[in-house]
Design a protein around this motif. Structure first.
Motif, PDB file in Angstrom:
ATOM      1  N   GLU A  82       0.837  -1.214   0.000  1.00 42.59           N
ATOM      2  CA  GLU A  82       0.000   0.000   0.000  1.00 42.59           C
ATOM      3  C   GLU A  82       0.866   1.256   0.000  1.00 42.59           C
ATOM      4  O   GLU A  82       0.556   2.235  -0.673  1.00 42.59           O
ATOM      5  CB  GLU A  82      -0.940  -0.013   1.219  1.00 42.59           C
ATOM      6  N   ILE A  85       2.010   2.034  -3.456  1.00 43.64           N
ATOM      7  CA  ILE A  85       0.986   2.761  -4.243  1.00 43.64           C
ATOM      8  C   ILE A  85       1.019   4.242  -3.869  1.00 43.64           C
ATOM      9  O   ILE A  85       1.051   5.122  -4.743  1.00 43.64           O
ATOM     10  CB  ILE A  85      -0.440   2.200  -3.969  1.00 43.64           C
ATOM     11  N   GLU A  86       1.045   4.519  -2.568  1.00 43.35           N
ATOM     12  CA  GLU A  86       1.051   5.923  -2.106  1.00 43.35           C
ATOM     13  C   GLU A  86       2.240   6.692  -2.672  1.00 43.35           C
ATOM     14  O   GLU A  86       2.106   7.811  -3.157  1.00 43.35           O
ATOM     15  CB  GLU A  86       1.207   5.972  -0.581  1.00 43.35           C
ATOM     16  N   SER A 255      -6.798  -1.424  -5.541  1.00 43.43           N
ATOM     17  CA  SER A 255      -6.716   0.037  -5.398  1.00 43.43           C
ATOM     18  C   SER A 255      -7.567   0.734  -6.456  1.00 43.43           C
ATOM     19  O   SER A 255      -7.505   0.391  -7.634  1.00 43.43           O
ATOM     20  CB  SER A 255      -5.256   0.490  -5.556  1.00 43.43           C
ATOM     21  N   HIS A 257      -6.869   3.354  -7.720  1.00 43.76           N
ATOM     22  CA  HIS A 257      -5.929   4.060  -8.599  1.00 43.76           C
ATOM     23  C   HIS A 257      -5.207   3.124  -9.570  1.00 43.76           C
ATOM     24  O   HIS A 257      -4.343   3.562 -10.324  1.00 43.76           O
ATOM     25  CB  HIS A 257      -4.895   4.814  -7.759  1.00 43.76           C
TER      26      HIS A 257
END
Ligand code: NAD
Length: 541
Positions: A82, A85-86, A255, A257
Motif C-alpha cells: 500500500e 501505491i502511495e 486500489s 488508482h
C-alpha cells in the motif's frame, strides 16, 4: 512542453559482442561473475526514496549450483505494498509533467550505462540468476534491454508527432496523457530485458509504476534498479516490491488508482489476474489497460521441399537455446516422412555434441533450468514419455539435480499428433516431433493450427513457394510472429515486434509503438481562434 521540437537520437540495434577466448568482454564478464559469486547481496524493497529491509527474507541460489547462496531479498507485507501505491501516486504529478525530453534522457542514459559500464554486471548477474550462457545473456540483458530503451524513446517521439489535421480557424492538438493512476508491472524470470522493459516502457510515457519482479530473477532485476537510479530516475516513479505474488497482486488490483497492468508470464496467472480485475471493475476511477504476453507452444513445420540441414539447425537452436525457456522456443515439430530420418539424424548429432554445465565455463551450450518446480515438471513428462507406447525418446531423456537443475536436451518422437507434449507448454529443453505423410501437407497445416490453445510463434520451412504461401494463409492465426525458413526464436526490437494472440496474450507487441500507446490516454484539445457569436446557421434563413 519545452522550447523546441527536439529530435531524438536515431535508434540502432546494439551490436552483439562475441566473447571469444581472449576478448576483453570475456575477461570483463568473468571478473564480475566471480565478484558477484563471492559476495552476498541483500536486496531491499525500493519504495519512494527508501530502501526498505523488512527482515522477512528469501534466499537466492543460482539454478546451476543450488547450494551456493547468492544472498537474500526482503519481502513486502500488505502495508508496504500500500505504501508503494502511495509513493507512486505522490511522484505522479511531477513525473507526468516533466518535459518529455527529460524523461527520454533518463532512459537513453540507462541504455548507455548498460551498453558501457554496466554491461558486464548486467550479463554476469543474468548468467548467475537465470543460468544463461554468456551469449544468451548478451542478447538479452545487454542488447535487447538497450534496444528496448532506445527504440521506445524513438517510438514515443513518433507517437507525440502523430497529430490531427486542423481546418481553417481551428487548431486541433492531441496530447498523450499518462494514465490516471499507477501501472502494475509483473515480470517473468526468463528475460532480464522483459523485466526491464515492462516497468520502463510505462514510465517513459509519464506513468508511475509498481513493479514486482519474478522471485527467480530478483538478483538480476536488482542490477536494473541500480542502473535506473544511476541514470537519474526520480524516486517513486518505479517502486519495486518483492514478496508473495498473490498478496501483492491482490492489494494492487484492489486500489481505485490501479490504471493498467503490464504482464509477461504464464497464461494461467494472467487469466487469474484478468478475472480479479473484472471482479474489482466497479472500484476503479478509470478502466484499466490490460496488457499480457503469455505462454506458447511454438511450432516448426517442414514441407517435403525443405532443406534437411536448415530444418535440423532451426530445431536445435530454436528448441534448446537457454534450455528451451523462451516463450518462443520451438516445442512441437512436424516433419514429412520423406525427410524425417535425415533431419532427425542431424538433430541427434547436434544434441549429442552439446556440453552441459555452468555458464561460467563458456564451452557449455546448455545450462540448468530455472528451479526445482521446473525440474520436477520436466522430469515427470520425460518419465511419462519413456512409458507411453505412442512416444519414444530419440535423444536425451536424462536429468540430474545433484548440483544444479540439469535436464538433458530431449527429443521425443510421437505417433500421436495430439500427444500431451505436442499440446502442453513444458517450458524446458524438450521438443516433440510428429512425422506426417508427405501427401498430407494441407491436412497437417490444419493440425498445426488446431492442436494448441496458443498462438505465439511458428515457422515454416520449404523451398516451394506455393507451399510457403499456403502455410502463410493456413496459419494466419496460429502465430503472432511467423517465420519463413528461420527458427521461431530471436525477435529483435525494432525489427520483429513481438507478441501472440489466442492464449498467448493480448498481442500488444513489445518493442513497438503499439505497446506504448497502451500506456497513454490521449486528450484532444480543439481551439477555435475566433468564436462564433450568433447561434443561427445560414439555412435558418
Ligand atoms: P509465471 O507466470 O510463473 O510468473 C510471471 C510473474 O507472475 C512473476 O512475477 C510471478 O511472481 C507472478 N505470479 C505468479 N503467480 C502469480 C499469481 N497467482 N498472481 C499474480 N502474479 C503471479 O511465469 P514465469 O515462469 O516467470 O515465466 C514463464 C512463462 O512466461 C511462460 O509461460 C512463457 O511462455 C511466458 N513468457 C511469455 C512471453 C511472451 O512474450 N509471450 C515472454 C516471456 C515469457
Amino acid at each position: 512542453m519545452g522550447k523546441g521540437f527536439f529530435k531524438v537520437p536515431k535508434a540502432v540495434n546494439e551490436p552483439v559482442k562475441g566473447y571469444a577466448p581472449g576478448s576483453p568482454e570475456r575477461k570483463a564478464v568473468l571478473e564480475v561473475y566471480k565478484e558477484l559469486w563471492n559476495t552476498k547481496v541483500d536486496v531491499p524493497l525500493y519504495i519512494g526514496k527508501e530502501e526498505i529491509r523488512t527482515g522477512n527474507t528469501t534466499e537466492m541460489y543460482p539454478p546451476h549450483d543450488h547450494k551456493h547462496l547468492l544472498g537474500t531479498y526482503h519481502n513486502a507485507d500488505k502495508g508496504l505494498v500500500e505504501k508503494a501505491i502511495e509513493e507512486a501516486l505522490k511522484a505522479r504529478e511531477k513525473w507526468a509533467n516533466l518535459p518529455w525530453e527529460e524523461r527520454a534522457a533518463v532512459f537513453l542514459k540507462a541504455a548507455d550505462l548498460i551498453a558501457g559500464p554496466y554491461r558486464a554486471k548486467m550479463n554476469a548477474a543474468t548468467m548467475i540468476a537465470q543460468s544463461k550462457t554468456v551469449h544468451q545473456a548478451e542478447i538479452d540483458s545487454a542488447c535487447e534491454l538497450i534496444d528496448f530503451l532506445r527504440f521506445n524513446v524513438e517510438f514515443m517521439a513518433n507517437i507525440y508527432n502523430d497529430q490531427p489535421n486542423s481546418s481553417e480557424g481551428v487548431w486541433n492538438r492531441v496530447e498523450y496523457r499518462p494514465l490516471e493512476g499507477f501501472v502494475y508491472a509483473v515480470t517473468p524470470f526468463n528475460f532480464t530485458a522483459i523485466s526491464g522493459n515492462l516497468p520502463t516502457s510505462a514510465a517513459l510515457m509519464g506513468n508511475v509504476v509498481v513493479w514486482k519482479p519474478s522471485a527467480s530473477q530478483v538478483f538480476s532485476a536488482n542490477v536494473i534498479v541500480e542502473v535506473l537510479r544511476k541514470a537519474g530516475l526520480p524516486a517513486g516513479v518505479i517502486n519495486v516490491v518483492n514478496g508473495d505474488a498473490r498478496m501483492v497482486t491482490e492489494v494492487l488490483l484492489a486500489s481505485p488508482h490501479f490504471a493498467g497492468i503490464h504482464f509477461t508470464g504464464s497464461t494461467g496467472v494472467f487469466q487469474s489476474i484478468w478475472k480479479q480485475i473484472g471482479d474489482n471493475i466497479h472500484k476503479y476511477r478509470t478502466y484499466p489497460k490490460i496488457v499480457g504476453e503469455t505462454g506458447g507452444k511454438d511450432f516448426i513445420i517442414a514441407h517435403p521441399s525443405a532443406d534437411a540441414q536448415e530444418v535440423a539447425t532451426a530445431i536445435t537452436r530454436g528448441a534448446f537455446e537457454f534450455q528451451g525457456q523462451k516463450c518462443s522456443a520451438a516445442s512441437r515439430v512436424y516433419l514429412p516422412k520423406s525427410k524425417a530420418d535425415a533431419i532427425l539424424a542431424l538433430v541427434k548429432k547436434d544434441v549429442e555434441s552439446f556440453k552441459m554445465g555452468s555458464p561460467e565455463d563458456m564451452s557449455n551450450f546448455i545450462t540448468a533450468v530455472i528451479n526445482k518446480t521446473a525440474f520436477d515438471k520436466l522430469a515427470s513428462y520425460i518419465d511419462q514419455a519413456k512409458k507411453d507406447k505412442e512416444a519414444s525418446i530419440l535423444v536425451g531423456g536424462g536429468y540430474d539435480c545433484s548440483k544444479g537443475w540439469f535436464i538433458e536436451p530431449t527429443v521425443i518422437v510421437t505417433t500421436n499428433p495430439k500427444y500431451t507434449t505436442m499440446e502442453t507448454e513444458l517450458f524446458g529443453p524438450v521438443v516433440t516431433v510428429y512425422v506426417y505423410e508427405d501427401a498430407q501437407w494441407s491436412e497437417t497445416l490444419k493440425l498445426v493450427d488446431e492442436t494448441s490453445e496458443y498462438a505465439l510463434t511458428g515457422a515454416v520451412f520449404a523451398d516451394c513457394r506455393y507451399a510457403i504461401d499456403e502455410a502463410v494463409k493456413a496459419l494466419a492465426n496460429a502465430a503472432g510472429n511467423f517465420y519463413v525458413n528461420d527458427k521461431p526464436t530471436g525477435a529483435v526490437v525494432g525489427q520483429q515486434p513481438f507478441g501472440g494472440a489466442r492464449a498467448s496474450g493480448t498481442n500488444d507487441k513489445a518493442g513497438s509503438a503499439q505497446n506504448l500507446l497502451r500506456w497513454v490516454s490521449p486528450r484532444l484539445i480543439k481551439e477555435t481562434f475566433v468564436s462564433p457569436t450568433d447561434y443561427r446557421y445560414p439555412f435558418l434563413g
